[in-house]
Scaffold this motif. Structure first.
Motif, mmCIF file in Angstrom:
data_model
loop_
_atom_site.group_PDB
_atom_site.id
_atom_site.type_symbol
_atom_site.label_atom_id
_atom_site.label_comp_id
_atom_site.label_asym_id
_atom_site.label_seq_id
_atom_site.Cartn_x
_atom_site.Cartn_y
_atom_site.Cartn_z
ATOM 1 N N PRO A 32 -6.663 -1.389 -9.998
ATOM 2 C CA PRO A 32 -7.977 -1.196 -10.641
ATOM 3 C C PRO A 32 -8.901 -0.346 -9.770
ATOM 4 O O PRO A 32 -8.783 -0.332 -8.540
ATOM 5 N N VAL A 33 -9.806 0.354 -10.415
ATOM 6 C CA VAL A 33 -10.744 1.222 -9.696
ATOM 7 C C VAL A 33 -11.723 0.373 -8.887
ATOM 8 O O VAL A 33 -12.311 -0.586 -9.400
ATOM 9 N N LYS A 34 -11.854 0.725 -7.615
ATOM 10 C CA LYS A 34 -12.785 0.029 -6.730
ATOM 11 C C LYS A 34 -13.648 1.071 -6.028
ATOM 12 O O LYS A 34 -13.118 2.035 -5.456
ATOM 13 N N GLU A 222 -1.844 8.191 -7.444
ATOM 14 C CA GLU A 222 -1.867 6.761 -7.746
ATOM 15 C C GLU A 222 -1.212 5.954 -6.624
ATOM 16 O O GLU A 222 -1.656 4.847 -6.293
ATOM 17 N N HIS A 223 -0.144 6.497 -6.043
ATOM 18 C CA HIS A 223 0.486 5.832 -4.897
ATOM 19 C C HIS A 223 -0.527 5.653 -3.761
ATOM 20 O O HIS A 223 -0.627 4.573 -3.163
ATOM 21 N N ALA A 224 -1.253 6.725 -3.465
ATOM 22 C CA ALA A 224 -2.231 6.685 -2.369
ATOM 23 C C ALA A 224 -3.333 5.668 -2.666
ATOM 24 O O ALA A 224 -3.744 4.906 -1.779
ATOM 25 N N PHE A 225 -3.811 5.638 -3.903
ATOM 26 C CA PHE A 225 -4.883 4.708 -4.258
ATOM 27 C C PHE A 225 -4.397 3.264 -4.187
ATOM 28 O O PHE A 225 -5.132 2.374 -3.731
ATOM 29 N N THR A 226 -3.171 3.021 -4.619
ATOM 30 C CA THR A 226 -2.605 1.665 -4.532
ATOM 31 C C THR A 226 -2.493 1.216 -3.083
ATOM 32 O O THR A 226 -2.812 0.065 -2.746
ATOM 33 N N TYR A 227 -2.065 2.122 -2.227
ATOM 34 C CA TYR A 227 -1.922 1.783 -0.803
ATOM 35 C C TYR A 227 -3.284 1.503 -0.169
ATOM 36 O O TYR A 227 -3.465 0.511 0.545
ATOM 37 N N LEU A 228 -4.271 2.364 -0.429
ATOM 38 C CA LEU A 228 -5.603 2.170 0.142
ATOM 39 C C LEU A 228 -6.296 0.943 -0.444
ATOM 40 O O LEU A 228 -7.184 0.365 0.196
ATOM 41 N N SER A 229 -5.878 0.520 -1.622
ATOM 42 C CA SER A 229 -6.435 -0.697 -2.223
ATOM 43 C C SER A 229 -5.825 -1.956 -1.632
ATOM 44 O O SER A 229 -6.304 -3.064 -1.891
ATOM 45 N N GLY A 230 -4.749 -1.797 -0.852
ATOM 46 C CA GLY A 230 -4.076 -2.953 -0.266
ATOM 47 C C GLY A 230 -3.107 -3.629 -1.208
ATOM 48 O O GLY A 230 -2.679 -4.758 -0.960
ATOM 49 N N ASP A 231 -2.738 -2.948 -2.309
ATOM 50 C CA ASP A 231 -1.872 -3.552 -3.317
ATOM 51 C C ASP A 231 -0.413 -3.128 -3.195
ATOM 52 O O ASP A 231 0.416 -3.521 -4.016
ATOM 53 N N SER A 232 -0.092 -2.302 -2.204
ATOM 54 C CA SER A 232 1.280 -1.836 -2.022
ATOM 55 C C SER A 232 2.063 -2.839 -1.176
ATOM 56 O O SER A 232 1.498 -3.537 -0.331
ATOM 57 N N GLY A 237 2.030 -7.323 3.349
ATOM 58 C CA GLY A 237 2.750 -8.362 4.064
ATOM 59 C C GLY A 237 4.206 -8.501 3.665
ATOM 60 O O GLY A 237 4.958 -9.242 4.302
ATOM 61 N N VAL A 238 4.637 -7.822 2.592
ATOM 62 C CA VAL A 238 6.034 -7.905 2.162
ATOM 63 C C VAL A 238 6.932 -7.149 3.137
ATOM 64 O O VAL A 238 7.966 -7.635 3.582
ATOM 65 N N CYS A 239 6.545 -5.934 3.464
ATOM 66 C CA CYS A 239 7.251 -5.134 4.467
ATOM 67 C C CYS A 239 6.295 -4.065 4.961
ATOM 68 O O CYS A 239 5.292 -3.760 4.315
ATOM 69 N N GLY A 240 6.579 -3.509 6.126
ATOM 70 C CA GLY A 240 5.736 -2.469 6.696
ATOM 71 C C GLY A 240 6.454 -1.142 6.729
ATOM 72 O O GLY A 240 7.650 -1.056 6.437
ATOM 73 N N PHE A 275 8.720 0.206 -6.313
ATOM 74 C CA PHE A 275 8.498 -1.227 -6.506
ATOM 75 C C PHE A 275 7.041 -1.498 -6.857
ATOM 76 O O PHE A 275 6.740 -2.381 -7.672
ATOM 77 N N ASP A 276 6.122 -0.738 -6.240
ATOM 78 C CA ASP A 276 4.707 -0.889 -6.583
ATOM 79 C C ASP A 276 4.460 -0.593 -8.053
ATOM 80 O O ASP A 276 3.614 -1.226 -8.703
ATOM 81 N N MET A 277 5.193 0.378 -8.600
ATOM 82 C CA MET A 277 4.982 0.796 -9.982
ATOM 83 C C MET A 277 5.685 -0.101 -10.990
ATOM 84 O O MET A 277 5.151 -0.383 -12.062
ATOM 85 N N ARG A 278 6.908 -0.558 -10.654
ATOM 86 C CA ARG A 278 7.750 -1.236 -11.641
ATOM 87 C C ARG A 278 8.038 -2.697 -11.328
ATOM 88 O O ARG A 278 8.545 -3.414 -12.188
ATOM 89 N N GLY A 279 7.773 -3.117 -10.081
ATOM 90 C CA GLY A 279 8.090 -4.494 -9.725
ATOM 91 C C GLY A 279 9.554 -4.708 -9.441
ATOM 92 O O GLY A 279 10.025 -5.844 -9.371
ATOM 93 N N GLU A 280 10.309 -3.628 -9.279
ATOM 94 C CA GLU A 280 11.727 -3.702 -8.949
ATOM 95 C C GLU A 280 12.108 -2.454 -8.178
ATOM 96 O O GLU A 280 11.394 -1.450 -8.202
#
Length: 378
Positions: A32-34, A222-232, A237-240, A275-280
């Motif tokens: 979501p937009v923040k 969108e990848h960059a925004f997801t990462y900067l949002s902390g949602d990737s 915490g899943v992996c670095g 995985f961020d986009m599809r959950g798999e």
């Protein structure tokens, strides 16, 4: 200006996708937009532009090599033969299937990519020489036709389109040229779409197709925004990033038979972003230059420096004038060397050879067939 556009385009694609694509279809998961994330993104974009421009000023171009036009014709013929082989014996969706590019076909696919980018860069840098009487345009159009037949997705369609547009910029654009370019673009986009979608969905329409293309162009933003949002998964915490680097190296050694054990997931940054986009986990998309540089952490400046070296040598002593308004085409044309700069730091990476071919082509000065010698003092 090219560096600024390379980074700044992320803002444009992000804005367009949020207004014209995702309100109508859910192509993939997005954050979501923040407001605070948007401000942080703009600050980092401006900072990246500054360091990119600074790196280009600091880079010293390499000495040039001579390549006779007769030798280039031989390289083109080899490339065309390999492309035709892949068209016959490789399925359209092989790039999107697990194991689809293994064995001999995988080797030839990568070999053809190296040849194609070398030839394309030489043609784009020396379009005026190619249009002279010393070089037959027949070879060029046969090469472009083989690229058209080899299209297996949106990226390869864009590569063909941008190669042709940048190549023709050396001779100017007439009405018939513009019409031909539009035809090539439409044909390439349609082929790329149906290569990407093995089964055409029932809801396919012109509206869906156009919005899908827009969502596809904006995927790195969108990848960059997801990462900067902390949602990737890379920062949740899943992996670095270091874990993914470790997995990538071990998996490639395992694929080469140099390591035992099962594959570790995510196998690459691209797969983590999928995985961020599809959950798999699946065949992912490159992070893009902006996010790739951020993910490098302390190697941020090294990654920017590598791309600066490639671009500076591309323009140095190029005899073909590329107007500023064609810089977006140049960005898509060179996507292979800057869309995933993380791969430069994984030793077992095909990108190193691909970028080496790109750089070698940048060092080439095309000369007449009767020229003697291959080395320049400048």
């Amino acid at each position: 200006m090219l560096c600024a556009l390379l980074v700044g385009q992320e803002v444009v694609w992000f804005a367009l996708s949020r207004v014209f694509a995702f309100p109508f279809y859910d192509f993939y998961e997005i954050s979501p937009v923040k407001g605070e994330v948007i401000l942080l993104s703009i600050f980092l974009l401006i900072l990246s532009v500054f360091f990119c421009v600074l790196a280009c000023f600091l880079v010293v171009p390499f000495k040039k090599l001579f390549l006779r036009s007769s030798d280039l014709k031989v390289v083109i013929l080899v490339s065309v033969l390999v492309n035709i082989y892949l068209v016959i014996f490789l399925s359209d969706s092989a790039r999107y299937e697990a194991g689809g590019l293994s064995g001999l076909n995988g080797v030839l696919y990568f070999f053809s990519s190296i040849l194609n980018i070398f030839i394309a860069v030489v043609l784009v840098r020396h379009g005026d020489m190619v249009f002279s009487k010393s070089f037959r345009l027949f070879y060029v159009y046969v090469f472009l036709l083989s690229l058209l037949l080899r299209i297996d997705g949106l990226s390869s369609a864009l590569f063909l389109f941008c190669t042709f547009v940048l190549f023709k910029s050396g001779s100017g654009f007439r009405l018939r040229t513009i019409c031909f370019i539009a035809t090539v673009a439409a044909t390439g986009m349609v082929i790329g779409f149906f290569s990407k979608w093995a089964e055409v969905p029932d809801y396919l329409s012109l509206d869906f197709f156009l919005r899908w293309v827009l969502a596809r162009f904006s995927i790195q933003a969108e990848h960059a925004f997801t990462y900067l949002s902390g949602d990737s998964i890379l920062n949740s915490g899943v992996c670095g990033v270091c874990d993914v680097f470790y997995n990538s190296i071990l998996n490639r050694l395992h694929f080469a038979g140099l390591s035992d054990g099962a594959y570790l997931y995510p196998r690459s940054v691209s797969e983590a972003l999928f995985f961020d986009m599809r959950g798999e986990y699946g065949a992912g998309s490159s992070p893009g230059f902006f996010l790739g540089a951020l993910l490098l952490g302390p190697l941020y400046f090294v990654g920017i420096g590598i791309v600066a070296i490639l671009f500076v040598n591309f323009f140095y002593r190029s005899t073909n004038y590329i107007p500023v308004w064609l810089f977006p085409a140049l960005i898509f044309f060179s996507k292979g060397v800057h869309a995933n700069i993380l791969e430069y730091f994984i030793v077992v990476s095909p990108l190193i050879l691909y970028s080496g071919s790109f750089l070698l082509a940048c060092l080439v000065n095309l000369v007449n067939s009767n020229h003697i010698g291959y080395f320049s003092s400048k």
